[in-house]
Structures are given as structure tokens and as C-alpha cells.
Design a protein around this motif. Structure first.
Motif, PDB file in Angstrom:
ATOM      1  N   ASN A  45      21.912  14.384  20.058  1.00 28.18           N
ATOM      2  CA  ASN A  45      22.020  13.656  21.333  1.00 28.18           C
ATOM      3  C   ASN A  45      20.668  13.425  21.989  1.00 28.18           C
ATOM      4  OD1 ASN A  45      24.873  13.621  21.213  1.00 28.18           O
ATOM      5  ND2 ASN A  45      24.862  15.780  21.827  1.00 28.18           N
ATOM      6  N   GLY A  46      19.582  13.616  21.218  1.00 29.94           N
ATOM      7  CA  GLY A  46      18.260  13.378  21.787  1.00 29.94           C
ATOM      8  C   GLY A  46      17.717  14.555  22.587  1.00 29.94           C
ATOM      9  N   ILE A  47      18.345  15.718  22.426  1.00 29.32           N
ATOM     10  CA  ILE A  47      17.830  16.948  23.041  1.00 29.32           C
ATOM     11  C   ILE A  47      17.277  17.782  21.895  1.00 29.32           C
ATOM     12  CG2 ILE A  47      18.381  19.008  24.396  1.00 29.32           C
ATOM     13  CD1 ILE A  47      19.001  16.598  26.043  1.00 29.32           C
ATOM     14  N   SER A  48      15.961  17.981  21.886  1.00 29.51           N
ATOM     15  CA  SER A  48      15.357  18.608  20.708  1.00 29.51           C
ATOM     16  C   SER A  48      15.482  20.125  20.691  1.00 29.51           C
ATOM     17  CB  SER A  48      13.878  18.236  20.636  1.00 29.51           C
ATOM     18  OG  SER A  48      13.166  18.885  21.673  1.00 29.51           O
ATOM     19  N   ASN A  49      15.596  20.737  21.887  1.00 36.58           N
ATOM     20  CA  ASN A  49      15.575  22.201  21.962  1.00 36.58           C
ATOM     21  C   ASN A  49      14.313  22.788  21.355  1.00 36.58           C
ATOM     22  OD1 ASN A  49      17.989  22.809  23.336  1.00 36.58           O
ATOM     23  ND2 ASN A  49      19.137  22.248  21.501  1.00 36.58           N
ATOM     24  N   SER A  50      13.217  22.100  21.484  1.00 36.68           N
ATOM     25  CA  SER A  50      11.957  22.605  20.944  1.00 36.68           C
ATOM     26  C   SER A  50      10.815  22.180  21.852  1.00 36.68           C
ATOM     27  CB  SER A  50      11.729  22.042  19.540  1.00 36.68           C
ATOM     28  OG  SER A  50      10.382  22.236  19.160  1.00 36.68           O
ATOM     29  N   ARG A  51       9.866  23.071  22.012  1.00 37.76           N
ATOM     30  CA  ARG A  51       8.679  22.725  22.794  1.00 37.76           C
ATOM     31  C   ARG A  51       7.747  21.805  22.015  1.00 37.76           C
ATOM     32  NH1 ARG A  51       6.681  26.446  26.890  1.00 37.76           N
ATOM     33  NH2 ARG A  51       8.456  27.632  27.624  1.00 37.76           N
ATOM     34  N   LEU A  52       8.024  21.621  20.731  1.00 34.31           N
ATOM     35  CA  LEU A  52       7.134  20.824  19.894  1.00 34.31           C
ATOM     36  C   LEU A  52       7.610  19.380  19.727  1.00 34.31           C
ATOM     37  CD1 LEU A  52       6.470  23.467  17.100  1.00 34.31           C
ATOM     38  CD2 LEU A  52       5.097  22.974  19.135  1.00 34.31           C
ATOM     39  N   PRO A  54       9.533  16.109  21.691  1.00 32.29           N
ATOM     40  CA  PRO A  54       9.985  15.618  22.998  1.00 32.29           C
ATOM     41  C   PRO A  54      11.477  15.292  23.022  1.00 32.29           C
ATOM     42  CG  PRO A  54       8.686  13.939  21.848  1.00 32.29           C
ATOM     43  CD  PRO A  54       8.598  15.182  21.029  1.00 32.29           C
ATOM     44  N   ASP A  55      12.109  15.512  24.181  1.00 31.12           N
ATOM     45  CA  ASP A  55      13.490  15.067  24.379  1.00 31.12           C
ATOM     46  C   ASP A  55      13.490  13.555  24.529  1.00 31.12           C
ATOM     47  OD1 ASP A  55      14.568  17.581  24.347  1.00 31.12           O
ATOM     48  OD2 ASP A  55      14.739  17.779  26.516  1.00 31.12           O
ATOM     49  N   LEU A  56      14.515  12.928  24.003  1.00 32.98           N
ATOM     50  CA  LEU A  56      14.663  11.473  24.139  1.00 32.98           C
ATOM     51  C   LEU A  56      15.748  11.126  25.160  1.00 32.98           C
ATOM     52  CD1 LEU A  56      14.679  10.632  20.299  1.00 32.98           C
ATOM     53  CD2 LEU A  56      12.700  10.578  21.857  1.00 32.98           C
ATOM     54  N   ALA A  57      16.716  12.009  25.314  1.00 39.50           N
ATOM     55  CA  ALA A  57      17.885  11.734  26.157  1.00 39.50           C
ATOM     56  C   ALA A  57      17.482  11.415  27.594  1.00 39.50           C
ATOM     57  CB  ALA A  57      18.826  12.930  26.139  1.00 39.50           C
ATOM     58  N   TYR A 154       7.428  18.405  27.017  1.00 39.95           N
ATOM     59  CA  TYR A 154       8.387  18.342  25.927  1.00 39.95           C
ATOM     60  C   TYR A 154       9.536  19.300  26.231  1.00 39.95           C
ATOM     61  CZ  TYR A 154       5.209  15.883  22.738  1.00 39.95           C
ATOM     62  OH  TYR A 154       4.410  14.974  22.125  1.00 39.95           O
ATOM     63  N   GLY A 155      10.732  18.871  25.838  1.00 37.68           N
ATOM     64  CA  GLY A 155      11.876  19.776  25.933  1.00 37.68           C
ATOM     65  C   GLY A 155      12.121  20.248  27.343  1.00 37.68           C
ATOM     66  N   ASN A 156      11.731  19.436  28.350  1.00 36.29           N
ATOM     67  CA  ASN A 156      11.946  19.787  29.748  1.00 36.29           C
ATOM     68  C   ASN A 156      11.372  21.147  30.121  1.00 36.29           C
ATOM     69  OD1 ASN A 156      12.908  18.014  31.546  1.00 36.29           O
ATOM     70  ND2 ASN A 156      15.051  18.216  30.924  1.00 36.29           N
ATOM     71  N   THR A 157      10.310  21.521  29.475  1.00 33.80           N
ATOM     72  CA  THR A 157       9.690  22.803  29.789  1.00 33.80           C
ATOM     73  C   THR A 157       8.337  22.531  30.432  1.00 33.80           C
ATOM     74  OG1 THR A 157       8.637  22.820  27.648  1.00 33.80           O
ATOM     75  CG2 THR A 157      10.712  24.018  27.842  1.00 33.80           C
TER      76      THR A 157
END
Ligand code: HEC
Length: 159
Positions: A45-52, A54-57, A154-157
Motif C-alpha cells: 500500500n505504499g507504506i515501506s515500514n523502513s527508514r531506508l 520512502p513512503d509513497l502513500a 522516510y517512513g514518517n520518521t
């Protein structure tokens, strides 16, 4: 004795339901192309769950506010050199921007075409620092195009 009957029936019904094979999810061509070519890193769904990664959602469409941002989306090495042909890649990019990206694209943005994607991917961004380029693009998008400041990370962090 009779009072047991409904319970037994309910039990029998629920067991029968549980025994049914799970429905096999079906995907459109563009969804499966995205999942196979991109989803492994970016999440289904475009949520990577990774700091490496980027989220796309809800975010990726902001890049279409500038022509440099548009080129960035196609020129990223993982995009430009993907195994998908121009037609399939343009479909995946449109899916990424308008489905995964939600309402983040500007209303005036045009959909990617196969010929545009073919021309842009011929110049992959592998001679530049993606980090610096992205930082510059994002600062413009936040300052001038109402992109949320969370796009910086990235990853909303936070870094
Ligand atoms: C091997 C993992 C991987 C795959 C596969 C991958 N990406 Fe990425 N993607 C990344 C990483 C890591 C970045 C961060 C920039 C960089 O280092 O390339 C990124 C950046 C992006 C960005 C920029 C988003 C931003 O906020 O800056 C977009 C758009 C993107 N990828 C789309 C795609 C699409 C579309 C595909 C499939 C055709 C794809 N990616 C395949 C790992 C991947």
C-alpha cells in the motif's frame, strides 16, 4: 434436549464456514506489476515500514508539482531500470501517483504516457546524489506547494 439443537446447528454451520478454502485475492495487471516490481521495497500500500525506503502513500503525488519532480519519479534508478516496458511502467507510475498517492497530486497534473516514460527513463538519475536532489525538491514542495513537512523524512520518521 431441544434447547441444545440451535447450539449444535450453529456449531455445525460455523465449522462448515471455517473449513471453506480462503478466497484467493485477485489483482489487476497494474496491481501485480506494482507488487512484483516495487511492492517488495515500498509495501503493497505504499507504506515501506523502513527508514531506508520512502513512503509513497498519500505523498508521492506532490513531486508532480514541478517538472524536475516529475523527472525524479521516472529517473530513479529502481524505476528507470525496472524490467517493466514503457507501457507497463507508465501504468504503474499512474497507479502509484493516483491510487497509492491518494489526493497528493496537483489537480492539473497529467498522467504519464508510455512515450514520456520512455524518454525520461533513458536518462536515469545515477550520476547525481539522490539524497541532495530529493532534499532540494522536498524543500521546494514544502515551501511552495503545501506538501506536509513529514515528506522530509522516510517512513514518517525523524532522522
Ligand atoms: C530494491 C528496493 C526498491 C525497489 C524494487 C523499488 N524502489 Fe523505489 N525506492 C527505493 C529506495 C531505497 C528509494 C530512495 C531513493 C533511492 O535510494 O533510490 C526509493 C525511492 C522511490 C521514490 C521516491 C519517493 C520519494 O519520496 O522520494 C519513488 C517514487 C519510487 N521509489 C518508486 C518506485 C517504483 C514505482 C518502483 C517499481 C517500478 C520502485 N520504486 C522500486 C527502493 C526501491
Amino acid at each position: 434436549m431441544k434447547r441444545w439443537l440451535p447450539c449444535l446447528l450453529a456449531l455445525a454451520t460455523s465449522t462448515a464456514v471455517a473449513a471453506e478454502p480462503a478466497a484467493i485475492p485477485s489483482f489487476s495487471k497494474v496491481q501485480s506489476d506494482y507488487l512484483l516490481a516495487c511492492g517488495g521495497c515500498h509495501g503493497e500500500n505504499g507504506i515501506s515500514n523502513s527508514r531506508l525506503v520512502p513512503d509513497l502513500a498519500g505523498l508521492v503525488g506532490y513531486f508532480l508539482n514541478t517538472s524536475e519532480g516529475r523527472h525524479y519519479l521516472v529517473g530513479l534508478p529502481n524505476v528507470a531500470t525496472s524490467a517493466l516496458d514503457d507501457e507497463a511502467l507508465s501504468d504503474v507510475l499512474n497507479f502509484m501517483v493516483w491510487e497509492i498517492g491518494g489526493t497528493s497530486a496537483p489537480a492539473t497534473a497529467e498522467r504519464f504516457t508510455a512515450s514520456e516514460v520512455g524518454a525520461l527513463r533513458a536518462h536515469p538519475l545515477n550520476e547525481v546524489s539522490l539524497k541532495d536532489l530529493r532534499r532540494r525538491l522536498v524543500e521546494t514542495l514544502v515551501a511552495e506547494y503545501e506538501a506536509p513537512p513529514s515528506l522530509r523524512y522516510y517512513g514518517n520518521t525523524t532522522p
